[in-house]
Design an enzyme around this catalytic site. Structure first.
Site, mmCIF file in Angstrom:
data_model
loop_
_atom_site.group_PDB
_atom_site.id
_atom_site.type_symbol
_atom_site.label_atom_id
_atom_site.label_comp_id
_atom_site.label_asym_id
_atom_site.label_seq_id
_atom_site.Cartn_x
_atom_site.Cartn_y
_atom_site.Cartn_z
ATOM 1 N N THR A 1 0.873 -1.181 0.000
ATOM 2 C CA THR A 1 0.000 0.000 0.000
ATOM 3 C C THR A 1 0.903 1.223 0.000
ATOM 4 O O THR A 1 1.621 1.465 0.984
ATOM 5 C CB THR A 1 -0.898 0.012 1.249
ATOM 6 O OG1 THR A 1 -1.629 -1.205 1.293
ATOM 7 C CG2 THR A 1 -1.864 1.183 1.209
ATOM 8 N N LYS B 1 -7.995 1.620 -2.953
ATOM 9 C CA LYS B 1 -7.685 1.260 -1.560
ATOM 10 C C LYS B 1 -7.707 2.516 -0.668
ATOM 11 O O LYS B 1 -8.272 2.514 0.428
ATOM 12 C CB LYS B 1 -6.303 0.597 -1.527
ATOM 13 C CG LYS B 1 -5.648 0.548 -0.177
ATOM 14 C CD LYS B 1 -5.597 -0.802 0.423
ATOM 15 C CE LYS B 1 -5.114 -0.706 1.861
ATOM 16 N NZ LYS B 1 -5.246 -1.908 2.599
HETATM 17 P P1 NAD Z 1 5.938 -5.866 7.305
HETATM 18 O O1 NAD Z 1 6.760 -4.718 7.794
HETATM 19 O O2 NAD Z 1 5.561 -6.961 8.235
HETATM 20 O O3 NAD Z 1 6.686 -6.549 6.048
HETATM 21 C C1 NAD Z 1 7.407 -5.860 5.084
HETATM 22 C C2 NAD Z 1 8.617 -6.703 4.750
HETATM 23 O O4 NAD Z 1 9.341 -6.120 3.643
HETATM 24 C C3 NAD Z 1 9.613 -6.813 5.914
HETATM 25 O O5 NAD Z 1 9.857 -8.172 6.230
HETATM 26 C C4 NAD Z 1 10.875 -6.117 5.371
HETATM 27 O O6 NAD Z 1 12.069 -6.672 5.865
HETATM 28 C C5 NAD Z 1 10.703 -6.354 3.875
HETATM 29 N N1 NAD Z 1 11.497 -5.506 3.015
HETATM 30 C C6 NAD Z 1 11.643 -4.151 3.046
HETATM 31 N N2 NAD Z 1 12.449 -3.749 2.042
HETATM 32 C C7 NAD Z 1 12.810 -4.862 1.357
HETATM 33 C C8 NAD Z 1 13.628 -5.104 0.206
HETATM 34 N N3 NAD Z 1 14.230 -4.115 -0.451
HETATM 35 N N4 NAD Z 1 13.782 -6.371 -0.219
HETATM 36 C C9 NAD Z 1 13.171 -7.397 0.429
HETATM 37 N N5 NAD Z 1 12.389 -7.236 1.523
HETATM 38 C C10 NAD Z 1 12.215 -5.989 1.983
HETATM 39 O O7 NAD Z 1 4.651 -5.198 6.636
HETATM 40 P P2 NAD Z 1 3.260 -5.944 6.315
HETATM 41 O O8 NAD Z 1 2.340 -5.809 7.488
HETATM 42 O O9 NAD Z 1 3.546 -7.277 5.713
HETATM 43 O O10 NAD Z 1 2.678 -4.954 5.195
HETATM 44 C C11 NAD Z 1 3.208 -4.946 3.872
HETATM 45 C C12 NAD Z 1 2.372 -3.991 3.043
HETATM 46 O O11 NAD Z 1 1.019 -4.425 3.048
HETATM 47 C C13 NAD Z 1 2.371 -2.559 3.569
HETATM 48 O O12 NAD Z 1 2.450 -1.680 2.481
HETATM 49 C C14 NAD Z 1 1.052 -2.441 4.317
HETATM 50 O O13 NAD Z 1 0.548 -1.124 4.349
HETATM 51 C C15 NAD Z 1 0.179 -3.355 3.473
HETATM 52 N N6 NAD Z 1 -0.958 -3.930 4.203
HETATM 53 C C16 NAD Z 1 -0.768 -4.470 5.440
HETATM 54 C C17 NAD Z 1 -1.859 -5.016 6.120
HETATM 55 C C18 NAD Z 1 -1.684 -5.643 7.485
HETATM 56 O O14 NAD Z 1 -2.702 -5.941 8.125
HETATM 57 N N7 NAD Z 1 -0.464 -5.871 7.956
HETATM 58 C C19 NAD Z 1 -3.141 -5.003 5.541
HETATM 59 C C20 NAD Z 1 -3.295 -4.474 4.252
HETATM 60 C C21 NAD Z 1 -2.179 -3.939 3.598
#
Ligand code: NAD
Length: 314
Positions: free
Chosen positions: A107, A182
């Site tokens: 997002t 979204k």
């Molecule tokens: P998170 O922080 O748990 O996971 C993100 C991952 O990306 C981390 O493990 C991080 O190490 C990795 N990362 C960052 N840069 C990287 C790179 N260059 N190469 C490889 N890995 C890399 O976040 P999340 O909760 O999984 O959310 C991810 C996305 O989904 C966000 O944009 C969030 O807004 C969206 N989202 C989350 C939820 C939720 O409930 N958690 C719901 C809808 C949408």
């Protein structure tokens, strides 16, 4: 999940194995997709290996054979930096094979999504944005809702993968329109949760029971998801986070993030949205007050405290 067979499914590089990306990648593997995964955090790659994912040594190695490159990162900056490469890294766009599709499920700002897809298209790749709703529960169960922005043929190419990870997949228009859908939805959600919470706090002050208010409003014109599914007071909806001390659910930090994406879009377009901007301010304060990890419906506790302070002054 759909009945798609693995023969038709493109190979995938999955980068970003956090709360959402980890279970999404696992669901692809379970459906027979050839997935090579990568995360910058060793704990995330260790967990992915334990779940049966093949993990590459570098992000570039993950994408070298991939037909679809999926990213699931915290922000747009992460996506653009990974695409282009920073600190001497080659970057995903330089390493991916000809014909690959870049599919970003994070997002992020609409303008950043369009910049990322533009960078991919300049290099001859196809690209789409496909943010999700449904949270970690939906990511694990394979029931996410995907909102997709990209050319129709790109949408058709990625649709079988999205149908494995999700229960509902909607093509919203060209690049960036998945993020637009979204962000608009979550602006409604933020505003409506504040409105429902304010009404409950007023009801408390007036001596109107929660259940009585719920029974009327849930069958009247005030009815909305924030009331009937994620009800901010315990009791009327037994599964809502309010019954578990506001354990998320959808954390306040994520609502604040999404409302900030909405205010960026408001600034960029000039659209007037006083309620959306106020909701963004309220959730910013909610996070600053230490409630980042609380379900976003916990905003009612802040509003209630505020009313108690004002009645003390009055
Ligand atoms: P998170 O922080 O748990 O996971 C993100 C991952 O990306 C981390 O493990 C991080 O190490 C990795 N990362 C960052 N840069 C990287 C790179 N260059 N190469 C490889 N890995 C890399 O976040 P999340 O909760 O999984 O959310 C991810 C996305 O989904 C966000 O944009 C969030 O807004 C969206 N989202 C989350 C939820 C939720 O409930 N958690 C719901 C809808 C949408």
């Amino acid at each position: 999940m759909s009945e798609t067979t693995s023969q038709q499914l493109p190979s995938v590089a999955f980068l970003g194995l956090g709360h959402m990306g980890g279970p999404m990648a696992v669901n692809l593997v379970k459906a027979g997709v050839d997935v090579t995964a990568f995360d910058v955090v060793p704990a995330a790659t260790d967990a992915a290996r334990e779940q049966g994912l093949a993990v590459a040594a570098t992000p570039e190695d993950a994408v070298r054979q991939a037909q679809v490159v999926i990213t699931m990162f915290p922000s747009g900056r992460h996506v653009i930096d990974a695409y282009t490469g920073v600190d001497g890294a080659e970057g995903l766009l330089a390493a991916a094979p000809a014909g690959a599709t870049f599919l970003d499920c994070s997002t992020i700002n609409i303008s950043e999504a369009q910049e990322a897809s533009g960078l991919a298209r300049e290099k001859g790749f196809t690209a789409a944005d496909a943010p999700v709703s449904g949270g970690v529960v939906g990511a694990t169960a394979g029931t996410l809702a995907f909102m997709v922005g990209g050319e129709p043929e790109v949408f058709e190419r990625v649709r079988p993968l999205l149908e494995i990870m999700g229960g509902r997949v909607v093509h919203c228009g060209g690049n960036g329109m998945g993020q637009a859908a979204k962000i608009c939805n979550n602006m409604i959600l933020g505003v409506s949760m504040v409105a429902v919470s304010e009404a409950f706090v007023l009801a408390e002050k007036l001596g109107l029971e929660h259940q009585a208010m719920f029974d009327v409003v849930s069958n009247a014109s005030g009815q909305c998801w924030a009331l009937t599914t994620n009800c901010p007071v315990p009791g009327p909806v037994p599964m809502s986070p309010a019954n578990k001390d506001y354990e998320p659910g959808f954390a306040g930090a994520l609502m604040s993030k999404d409302l900030n994406l909405a205010t960026t879009a408001l600034d960029e377009t000039g659209a007037t949205a006083p309620m959306g901007r106020l909701a963004a301010e309220l959730y910013d304060q909610f996070v600053k007050d230490g409630h980042a990890g609380m379900d976003f419906s916990g905003i009612i506790t802040t509003l209630r405290e505020g009313s108690e302070e004002s009645s003390g002054q009055g």
